[in-house]
Scaffold this motif. Sequence first.
Motif, PDB file in Angstrom:
ATOM      1  N   UNK A  61       5.576  76.615  62.138  1.00  0.00           N
ATOM      2  CA  UNK A  61       5.917  78.037  62.282  1.00  0.00           C
ATOM      3  C   UNK A  61       5.310  78.865  61.160  1.00  0.00           C
ATOM      4  N   UNK A  62       5.377  78.349  59.941  1.00  0.00           N
ATOM      5  CA  UNK A  62       4.814  79.070  58.792  1.00  0.00           C
ATOM      6  C   UNK A  62       3.295  79.164  58.924  1.00  0.00           C
ATOM      7  N   UNK A  63       2.666  78.076  59.346  1.00  0.00           N
ATOM      8  CA  UNK A  63       1.205  78.066  59.492  1.00  0.00           C
ATOM      9  C   UNK A  63       0.741  79.045  60.559  1.00  0.00           C
ATOM     10  N   UNK A  64       1.459  79.106  61.668  1.00  0.00           N
ATOM     11  CA  UNK A  64       1.098  80.051  62.721  1.00  0.00           C
ATOM     12  C   UNK A  64       1.316  81.492  62.273  1.00  0.00           C
ATOM     13  N   UNK A  65       2.389  81.721  61.551  1.00  0.00           N
ATOM     14  CA  UNK A  65       2.700  83.072  61.045  1.00  0.00           C
ATOM     15  C   UNK A  65       1.579  83.598  60.166  1.00  0.00           C
ATOM     16  N   UNK A  70      -1.663  72.932  68.539  1.00  0.00           N
ATOM     17  CA  UNK A  70      -2.835  72.150  68.937  1.00  0.00           C
ATOM     18  C   UNK A  70      -4.112  72.877  68.528  1.00  0.00           C
ATOM     19  N   UNK A  71      -4.175  74.168  68.782  1.00  0.00           N
ATOM     20  CA  UNK A  71      -5.361  74.965  68.441  1.00  0.00           C
ATOM     21  C   UNK A  71      -5.524  75.111  66.936  1.00  0.00           C
ATOM     22  N   UNK A  72      -4.426  75.037  66.205  1.00  0.00           N
ATOM     23  CA  UNK A  72      -4.430  75.304  64.763  1.00  0.00           C
ATOM     24  C   UNK A  72      -4.644  74.050  63.922  1.00  0.00           C
ATOM     25  N   UNK A  73      -4.773  72.888  64.570  1.00  0.00           N
ATOM     26  CA  UNK A  73      -4.768  71.610  63.844  1.00  0.00           C
ATOM     27  C   UNK A  73      -6.090  70.858  63.993  1.00  0.00           C
ATOM     28  N   UNK A  74      -6.559  70.323  62.868  1.00  0.00           N
ATOM     29  CA  UNK A  74      -7.627  69.328  62.866  1.00  0.00           C
ATOM     30  C   UNK A  74      -6.992  67.992  62.510  1.00  0.00           C
ATOM     31  N   UNK A  75      -7.081  67.027  63.403  1.00  0.00           N
ATOM     32  CA  UNK A  75      -6.540  65.687  63.153  1.00  0.00           C
ATOM     33  C   UNK A  75      -7.628  64.827  62.520  1.00  0.00           C
ATOM     34  N   UNK A  76      -7.248  64.114  61.461  1.00  0.00           N
ATOM     35  CA  UNK A  76      -8.123  63.151  60.798  1.00  0.00           C
ATOM     36  C   UNK A  76      -7.535  61.757  60.997  1.00  0.00           C
ATOM     37  N   UNK A  77      -8.374  60.825  61.429  1.00  0.00           N
ATOM     38  CA  UNK A  77      -7.878  59.467  61.639  1.00  0.00           C
ATOM     39  C   UNK A  77      -9.056  58.495  61.539  1.00  0.00           C
ATOM     40  N   UNK A  78      -8.799  57.229  61.819  1.00  0.00           N
ATOM     41  CA  UNK A  78      -9.843  56.221  61.737  1.00  0.00           C
ATOM     42  C   UNK A  78      -9.268  54.843  61.978  1.00  0.00           C
ATOM     43  N   UNK A  79     -10.135  53.841  61.901  1.00  0.00           N
ATOM     44  CA  UNK A  79      -9.719  52.466  62.183  1.00  0.00           C
ATOM     45  C   UNK A  79      -9.526  51.644  60.917  1.00  0.00           C
ATOM     46  N   UNK A  80      -9.745  52.244  59.748  1.00  0.00           N
ATOM     47  CA  UNK A  80      -9.709  51.483  58.493  1.00  0.00           C
ATOM     48  C   UNK A  80      -8.392  50.774  58.269  1.00  0.00           C
ATOM     49  N   UNK A  81      -7.288  51.500  58.367  1.00  0.00           N
ATOM     50  CA  UNK A  81      -5.977  50.922  58.069  1.00  0.00           C
ATOM     51  C   UNK A  81      -5.388  50.215  59.293  1.00  0.00           C
ATOM     52  N   UNK A  82      -5.491  50.850  60.451  1.00  0.00           N
ATOM     53  CA  UNK A  82      -4.837  50.309  61.650  1.00  0.00           C
ATOM     54  C   UNK A  82      -5.425  48.973  62.080  1.00  0.00           C
ATOM     55  N   UNK A  83      -6.734  48.799  61.910  1.00  0.00           N
ATOM     56  CA  UNK A  83      -7.402  47.585  62.374  1.00  0.00           C
ATOM     57  C   UNK A  83      -8.039  46.790  61.232  1.00  0.00           C
ATOM     58  N   UNK A  93       4.696  61.258  65.062  1.00  0.00           N
ATOM     59  CA  UNK A  93       4.534  62.571  65.693  1.00  0.00           C
ATOM     60  C   UNK A  93       3.389  63.303  65.007  1.00  0.00           C
ATOM     61  N   UNK A  94       2.448  63.777  65.810  1.00  0.00           N
ATOM     62  CA  UNK A  94       1.397  64.643  65.285  1.00  0.00           C
ATOM     63  C   UNK A  94       1.823  66.085  65.478  1.00  0.00           C
ATOM     64  N   UNK A  95       1.567  66.904  64.479  1.00  0.00           N
ATOM     65  CA  UNK A  95       1.948  68.319  64.588  1.00  0.00           C
ATOM     66  C   UNK A  95       1.195  68.994  65.728  1.00  0.00           C
ATOM     67  N   UNK A  96       0.036  68.452  66.103  1.00  0.00           N
ATOM     68  CA  UNK A  96      -0.738  69.029  67.208  1.00  0.00           C
ATOM     69  C   UNK A  96      -0.052  68.846  68.553  1.00  0.00           C
ATOM     70  N   UNK A  97       0.906  67.928  68.644  1.00  0.00           N
ATOM     71  CA  UNK A  97       1.633  67.673  69.885  1.00  0.00           C
ATOM     72  C   UNK A  97       2.666  68.740  70.206  1.00  0.00           C
ATOM     73  N   UNK A  98       3.063  69.509  69.217  1.00  0.00           N
ATOM     74  CA  UNK A  98       4.314  70.261  69.328  1.00  0.00           C
ATOM     75  C   UNK A  98       4.211  71.551  70.130  1.00  0.00           C
ATOM     76  N   UNK A  99       3.031  72.110  70.236  1.00  0.00           N
ATOM     77  CA  UNK A  99       2.835  73.303  71.055  1.00  0.00           C
ATOM     78  C   UNK A  99       1.344  73.523  71.255  1.00  0.00           C
ATOM     79  N   UNK A 100       1.010  74.322  72.249  1.00  0.00           N
ATOM     80  CA  UNK A 100      -0.407  74.634  72.480  1.00  0.00           C
ATOM     81  C   UNK A 100      -0.982  75.418  71.308  1.00  0.00           C
ATOM     82  N   UNK A 101      -0.157  76.246  70.667  1.00  0.00           N
ATOM     83  CA  UNK A 101      -0.625  77.031  69.513  1.00  0.00           C
ATOM     84  C   UNK A 101      -0.937  76.116  68.329  1.00  0.00           C
TER      85      UNK A 101
END
Length: 394
Positions: A190-194, A226-239, A216-224
């Motif tokens: 909410x603060x980020x969108x404001x 989703x547009x406001x978020x850049x997700x960073x991820x990778x296979x280094x830790x998970x695999x 939970x990814x913050x990008x999941x929580x609303x369409x707004x």
Amino acid sequence: MNLAQRVQSLTPSSTLAITAKAKALKAEGHDVIALGAGEPDFNTPEHIIEAAKRSMDEGLTKYTPSGGIPDLKNAIIHKMKKDQNLTYTQEQVIVTIGAKHALFTLFQVLLNKGEEVVVPAPYWVSYPEQVKLAEGRPVIVQTKEDQQFKLTPELLEQSITDKTKAVIINSPSNPTGMMYSKEELEAIGEVCLKHDILIVSDEIYEKLIYTEEAHVSIAQLSSELYEQTIIINGVSKSHSMTGWRIGYALGNKDIIKAMTSMASHSTSNPTSLAQYGALAAYTGSDEDVEKMRNAFKERLAKLHSWLIEIPGVHCEKPKGAFYLFPNVKEAATICGVDSVDDWVKDLLDEEKVALVPGSGFGSPDNVRLSYATSLEQLEEAAKRIKRFIEMRQS
């Protein structure tokens, strides 16, 4: 020759410094237990290794598209839909040389000189340095231990200026292992969108969670959001693919296009065979991933139980990643030293246990312990830490 100012302002990595000293002591023949590692102690699953070998045998060893091979992008898109019900297109994905490269490139294309990025402390050591390398200004916001080191909407609001461009959210966190709930992310969102602030959501530890709570990814929580978020991820830790160097970013297509353009002039492309390995990671079995997660879960439970019995050591039990981040300020006082940094040095000198001082993460009363090593080593490390404090106390 004078070096560029941007390089002169960098702070050396405390993780690498303590690792180097531990390695030097090992080379001298000392029995060192190193708990500074930021990588799983499991080998990469065999089907991933075989896929990379096969790609070489098939001649897939040439340049690839700068933003990653299409099949891997599709696998990432499928993973995001399956895991988080998020829909992305190929032009919203860039494959990078590790998640660190994704972050570095993002800040390079995002920040103008003097623009600010809110960085909650404790933080991963490279966040502030990467912002500085992009000529931005990291705004360090000190979170509270009794609130599980999480950024609150109130703290975020207080840190925002007319130069604020982005905020970093890392869940589960390095170094604390703490994880944000859906409600906490909604309040921050909410603060980020404001204020129209971009959210950089570092989700590299999302597969290493040890409670019944879902990531939970913050990008999941609303369409707004989703547009406001850049997700960073990778296979280094998970695999357990830290050396393969495959990460990625997802989000706004204009930002991703700029990142891809920059990558084309800096790295050309991620290593071809590593991309085919990552493709196998996301299209093959997760059996080995689950075995590793279960092993980490057991280690966390045991190491936490051992640590909280040690005089002067106070430790919240985290929910993810593979780190504990105990407060050892009281232990340092018991041992008669002025700072936790000195306590860490003395512990390594006297008991040959290598921890990472929390000062490198913006939290000088804490230390980071990685439990990405065997239970036997962890139990012995806990015994040595306890002995060190009790000997000093007496």
